[in-house]
Design a protein around this motif. Structure first.
Motif, short mmCIF file in Angstrom:
data_model
loop_
_atom_site.label_atom_id
_atom_site.label_comp_id
_atom_site.label_asym_id
_atom_site.label_seq_id
_atom_site.Cartn_x
_atom_site.Cartn_y
_atom_site.Cartn_z
N UNK A 1 7.91 14.88 12.68
CA UNK A 1 6.69 14.61 11.91
C UNK A 1 6.14 15.85 11.20
N UNK A 2 6.39 17.05 11.77
CA UNK A 2 5.88 18.25 11.08
C UNK A 2 6.58 18.45 9.74
N UNK A 3 7.89 18.22 9.73
CA UNK A 3 8.64 18.33 8.46
C UNK A 3 8.14 17.26 7.49
N UNK A 4 7.93 16.04 8.01
CA UNK A 4 7.47 14.94 7.16
C UNK A 4 6.15 15.27 6.49
N UNK A 5 5.23 15.86 7.24
CA UNK A 5 3.92 16.21 6.68
C UNK A 5 4.07 17.29 5.60
N UNK A 6 4.93 18.26 5.87
CA UNK A 6 5.19 19.31 4.87
C UNK A 6 5.74 18.71 3.57
N UNK A 7 6.47 17.59 3.70
CA UNK A 7 7.08 16.97 2.52
C UNK A 7 6.23 15.83 1.93
N UNK A 8 5.00 15.68 2.40
CA UNK A 8 4.08 14.76 1.72
C UNK A 8 3.67 13.53 2.49
N UNK A 9 4.10 13.38 3.75
CA UNK A 9 3.69 12.21 4.53
C UNK A 9 2.19 12.24 4.79
N UNK A 10 1.55 11.05 4.72
CA UNK A 10 0.14 10.97 5.13
C UNK A 10 -0.08 9.94 6.24
N UNK B 1 0.80 -1.23 0.00
CA UNK B 1 0.00 0.00 0.00
C UNK B 1 0.83 1.27 0.00
N UNK B 2 2.17 1.13 0.04
CA UNK B 2 2.98 2.33 0.04
C UNK B 2 4.38 2.11 0.55
N UNK B 3 5.01 3.21 0.95
CA UNK B 3 6.40 3.20 1.40
C UNK B 3 6.53 3.76 2.80
N UNK B 4 7.59 3.35 3.48
CA UNK B 4 7.93 3.87 4.81
C UNK B 4 9.41 4.18 4.86
N UNK C 1 -2.28 0.35 -6.02
CA UNK C 1 -2.79 0.43 -4.64
C UNK C 1 -1.92 1.28 -3.72
N UNK C 2 -0.82 1.76 -4.25
CA UNK C 2 0.15 2.52 -3.44
C UNK C 2 -0.44 3.89 -3.08
N UNK C 3 -0.77 4.07 -1.79
CA UNK C 3 -1.40 5.33 -1.37
C UNK C 3 -0.88 5.85 -0.04
N UNK C 4 -0.06 5.06 0.66
CA UNK C 4 0.40 5.46 2.00
C UNK C 4 1.89 5.81 1.97
N UNK C 5 2.21 6.98 2.49
CA UNK C 5 3.61 7.36 2.68
C UNK C 5 3.81 7.59 4.18
N UNK C 6 4.42 6.58 4.84
CA UNK C 6 4.60 6.61 6.29
C UNK C 6 5.98 7.16 6.61
N UNK C 7 6.03 8.42 6.97
CA UNK C 7 7.30 9.02 7.38
C UNK C 7 7.02 10.12 8.39
#
Length: 216
Positions: A195-204, A148-151, A183-189
């Motif tokens: 985590x704030x930087x991760x969200x700014x860079x596209x983490x969901x 479903x995605x990458x981590x 099906x790839x829809x999750x980016x876990x980072x």
């Protein structure tokens, strides 16, 4: 502040599209129940045995995420209940998950862990290994897993520029993977410190422990 107060503060700060995994590793059942009673349903553990012990006694509507490094011989213990395995870092492990999922008569959702940090100790695939696994997924032989995605985990450093660059690299690989694996829809980072930087860079999907449960 209490666990429930910490949890609500973090949840209120997250954009709607970002899923929160409360990292409960090493924490007692009472702490998890406090977070559960505050509405949290997704918990992350890094040891299969500890996660299984908690699964056996805690409410069955909890989604258990395996966020740590997975040994192939431990997959069978969580195959019947695990919701998402974050740390898939080899084709051999993916094949073992598929085998145990078949035995459990279910599909198991997985994320492929990509090595983005400078630290040697971090597990994960490099770009060529990721490409090899994607080719195997496309072949259709792994019928009981869904990728479903990458981590990924950034380097443990105070250098925000470096952390941001590493997350950007993972987001780029995620976008390429998404074009090939439908099906790839999750980016876990992103974890408690970044985590704030991760969200700014596209983490969901973010994995937060100490900011909810306190220091270990």
């Amino acid at each position: 502040m209490s666990i429930s107060e910490n949890l609500n503060r973090i949840r209120n700060s997250l954009p709607e599209h970002v899923t929160l995994v409360a990292v409960s590793k090493t924490k007692p059942v009472s702490d998890i129940m406090e977070a559960y009673n505050a509405g949290q349903r997704i918990f992350g553990e890094n040891k299969v045995q500890e996660m299984t012990e908690k699964w056996e006694i805690l409410p069955k509507d909890i989604n258990w995420h395996m966020i740590g490094h997975v040994q192939r011989n431990k997959v069978k213990y969580m195959a019947s209940y695990v919701s998402l395995i974050h740390g898939v870092d080899s084709l051999r492990l993916l094949k073992e998950i598929n085998k145990q999922a078949k035995k459990a008569n279910r599909n198991i959702d997985c994320l492929l862990q990509v090595h983005i940090a400078e630290e040697e100790s971090k597990f994960g695939l490099d770009a060529s290994e990721l490409s090899e696994i994607i080719t195997s997924i496309k072949s259709g032989t792994l019928s009981n897993i869904r990728v479903l995605g990458l981590m990924g985990m950034a380097t443990f450093t105070d250098d925000d520029h470096q952390i941001r660059k590493e997350f950007q690299n993972l987001k780029s690989l995620f976008d390429k993977t998404k074009n090939v694996v439908s099906e790839c829809s999750i980016l876990s980072m992103g974890m408690s410190g970044d985590y704030q930087i991760a969200i700014e860079e596209g983490s969901n999907m973010v994995r937060i422990g100490s900011r909810i449960f306190g220091r270990r």
